[in-house]
Design an enzyme around this catalytic site. Structure first.
Site, PDB file in Angstrom:
ATOM      1  N   ASP A 171      60.408 -19.814  -0.608  1.00 11.71           N
ATOM      2  CA  ASP A 171      59.416 -18.995   0.100  1.00 11.71           C
ATOM      3  C   ASP A 171      59.744 -17.514  -0.079  1.00 11.71           C
ATOM      4  O   ASP A 171      59.011 -16.640   0.395  1.00 11.71           O
ATOM      5  CB  ASP A 171      59.289 -19.393   1.578  1.00 11.71           C
ATOM      6  CG  ASP A 171      60.553 -19.141   2.371  1.00 11.71           C
ATOM      7  OD1 ASP A 171      61.584 -18.793   1.775  1.00 11.71           O
ATOM      8  OD2 ASP A 171      60.502 -19.291   3.616  1.00 11.71           O
ATOM      9  N   SER A 172      60.834 -17.232  -0.835  1.00 14.13           N
ATOM     10  CA  SER A 172      61.096 -15.853  -1.281  1.00 14.13           C
ATOM     11  C   SER A 172      59.933 -15.357  -2.148  1.00 14.13           C
ATOM     12  O   SER A 172      59.814 -14.159  -2.406  1.00 14.13           O
ATOM     13  CB  SER A 172      62.408 -15.784  -2.072  1.00 14.13           C
ATOM     14  OG  SER A 172      62.448 -16.790  -3.064  1.00 14.13           O
ATOM     15  N   ASP A 206      60.230 -25.286  -0.913  1.00  9.13           N
ATOM     16  CA  ASP A 206      60.717 -24.671   0.321  1.00  9.13           C
ATOM     17  C   ASP A 206      59.623 -24.776   1.384  1.00  9.13           C
ATOM     18  O   ASP A 206      58.506 -24.280   1.172  1.00  9.13           O
ATOM     19  CB  ASP A 206      60.987 -23.184   0.026  1.00  9.13           C
ATOM     20  CG  ASP A 206      62.104 -22.622   0.868  1.00  9.13           C
ATOM     21  OD1 ASP A 206      62.652 -23.351   1.705  1.00  9.13           O
ATOM     22  OD2 ASP A 206      62.429 -21.434   0.656  1.00  9.13           O
ATOM     23  N   LYS A 235      63.056 -28.299   1.065  1.00  9.41           N
ATOM     24  CA  LYS A 235      64.162 -27.589   1.738  1.00  9.41           C
ATOM     25  C   LYS A 235      63.642 -27.080   3.070  1.00  9.41           C
ATOM     26  O   LYS A 235      62.515 -26.594   3.156  1.00  9.41           O
ATOM     27  CB  LYS A 235      64.669 -26.424   0.882  1.00  9.41           C
ATOM     28  CG  LYS A 235      65.751 -25.604   1.591  1.00  9.41           C
ATOM     29  CD  LYS A 235      66.427 -24.617   0.668  1.00  9.41           C
ATOM     30  CE  LYS A 235      65.690 -23.312   0.506  1.00  9.41           C
ATOM     31  NZ  LYS A 235      65.463 -22.565   1.768  1.00  9.41           N
ATOM     32  N   GLU A 248      64.929 -24.703   6.587  1.00  7.51           N
ATOM     33  CA  GLU A 248      65.940 -23.794   7.152  1.00  7.51           C
ATOM     34  C   GLU A 248      66.299 -24.251   8.564  1.00  7.51           C
ATOM     35  O   GLU A 248      65.410 -24.488   9.385  1.00  7.51           O
ATOM     36  CB  GLU A 248      65.387 -22.366   7.215  1.00  7.51           C
ATOM     37  CG  GLU A 248      65.120 -21.757   5.853  1.00  7.51           C
ATOM     38  CD  GLU A 248      64.708 -20.289   5.924  1.00  7.51           C
ATOM     39  OE1 GLU A 248      64.737 -19.692   7.023  1.00  7.51           O
ATOM     40  OE2 GLU A 248      64.338 -19.741   4.874  1.00  7.51           O
ATOM     41  N   GLU A 290      73.745 -19.616   2.880  1.00 10.73           N
ATOM     42  CA  GLU A 290      73.350 -18.264   2.489  1.00 10.73           C
ATOM     43  C   GLU A 290      74.104 -17.218   3.294  1.00 10.73           C
ATOM     44  O   GLU A 290      74.105 -17.230   4.536  1.00 10.73           O
ATOM     45  CB  GLU A 290      71.825 -18.074   2.671  1.00 10.73           C
ATOM     46  CG  GLU A 290      71.358 -16.697   2.235  1.00 10.73           C
ATOM     47  CD  GLU A 290      69.850 -16.581   2.021  1.00 10.73           C
ATOM     48  OE1 GLU A 290      69.138 -17.593   2.087  1.00 10.73           O
ATOM     49  OE2 GLU A 290      69.396 -15.445   1.779  1.00 10.73           O
TER      50      GLU A 290
HETATM   51  O1  KIV Z   1      63.429 -18.780  -0.621  1.00 11.72           O
HETATM   52  C1  KIV Z   1      64.417 -18.756  -1.355  1.00 11.72           C
HETATM   53  O2  KIV Z   1      64.393 -18.258  -2.481  1.00 11.72           O
HETATM   54  C2  KIV Z   1      65.651 -19.352  -0.843  1.00 11.72           C
HETATM   55  C3  KIV Z   1      66.880 -19.159  -1.658  1.00 11.72           C
HETATM   56  C4  KIV Z   1      67.331 -17.759  -1.547  1.00 11.72           C
HETATM   57  C5  KIV Z   1      67.946 -20.124  -1.307  1.00 11.72           C
HETATM   58  O3  KIV Z   1      65.653 -19.936   0.186  1.00 11.72           O
END
Ligand code: KIV
Length: 289
Positions: free
Chosen positions: A51-52, A90, A120, A122, A189
């Site tokens: 989600d970056s 994510d 993934k 968080e 992280e």
């Molecule tokens: O969103 C993302 O890119 C991430 C990574 C930095 C692990 O969660």
């Protein structure tokens, strides 16, 4: 990594097996088919559709605005561009916190519509039953502890996490909980390197570090960081393996110059219709790229 005879992509059990084999796991983010294909060719084990994307693709200040529909679109792009790597989607802010049912429904979308092989999430704590339910339903889950950017409004900064002994112990407990809930790996992280190494010794599942030192079982970076394409600032844990931003600026500036000078396109970069009646050249012309 040992090859599966039935499934063409890297699987969650193969990622887990890397730890026992002492083979470092390599992940990288990807948000589109072209970069995903290049990263796969370069040998990464898994691609995270992070989600970056909210920061590097969409230009938001945080990852909070990313939606399920946007993440599904990006995940589909990465899946279509690859055939070997494991694609991890994510789960964006708001897609897994409200209820286990909603989280499960959203995770299912990532596998069915996005073509991902895992998701993934968080955090830990209240999410543990949700993670358990996902895994039991056939969805491999990667955990994420330490700096969890979706918590920015609670944390107030993107600084180093788990800096006190008590916070370190709490994080170790969270890692144990994620393992017990069924996660196949945990992203750590921006936590102290010594703590990340300790977590990696304690849990049987692999830890994937980002800004957490060399003691993790694998590493992940944001692709725009690794390639130096995002160069507005460089956190200490990022290494630029090329000067992407500089190369792009130079290439585009050269093209702008060439267009204005009339040296682009050249004759060899232009087309002409074949003479009438010349069937052979018409055929060749159609094929011309
Ligand atoms: O969103 C993302 O890119 C991430 C990574 C930095 C692990 O969660």
């Amino acid at each position: 990594m040992s090859k599966s005879t039935v499934f063409p992509r890297v699987t969650a059990p193969q990622i887990v097996a890397c730890k026992a084999e002492g083979r470092k796991i390599v992940g990288l983010t990807a948000y589109d088919a072209v970069f995903a294909a290049l990263e796969e060719e370069a040998g990464v084990d898994f691609l995270l559709v992070g989600d970056s994307a909210g920061n590097v693709v969409a230009g938001h200040a945080t990852t909070i605005p990313m939606t399920m529909d946007a993440m599904i679109f990006l995940t589909r792009c990465v899946s279509r561009g690859t055939s070997r790597v494991m694609v991890v989607a994510d789960m964006p802010f708001g897609s897994f916190q409200i209820s286990t049912e909603e989280a499960l429904r959203n995770a299912v979308r990532f596998l069915k519509e996005g073509g991902a092989q895992a998701v993934k999430v968080e955090g830990a704590g209240f999410l543990l039953p949700t993670i358990h339910r996902m895994v039991e339903s056939g969805i491999p889950v990667m955990g994420h502890l330490g700096l969890t950017p979706q918590m920015i409004n609670v944390f107030g900064s993107y600084g180093l996490q788990a800096t006190t002994a008590q916070e370190g112990e709490e994080l170790i407990q969270q890692a144990r909980d994620l393992e017990a809930a069924g996660c196949f790996a945990i992203v750590l992280e921006k936590i102290p390197a010594s703590l990340a190494a300790r977590v990696s010794e304690i849990v049987q599942i692999p830890t994937i570090g980002i800004g957490s030192g060399a003691g993790c079982d694998g590493q992940i970076l944001v692709n725009y960081d690794l390639l130096g394409i995002f160069d507005k600032f460089k956190p200490r844990f990022v290494r630029h393996y090329m000067k992407g931003a500089e190369l792009v600026r130079e290439a585009v500036a050269t093209w702008v110059h060439d267009v204005r000078e009339g040296t682009f396109p050249a004759e060899s970069e232009s087309y002409e219709a074949a003479p009438a009646g010349d069937k052979k050249s018409v055929k060749r012309g159609r094929k011309a790229q």
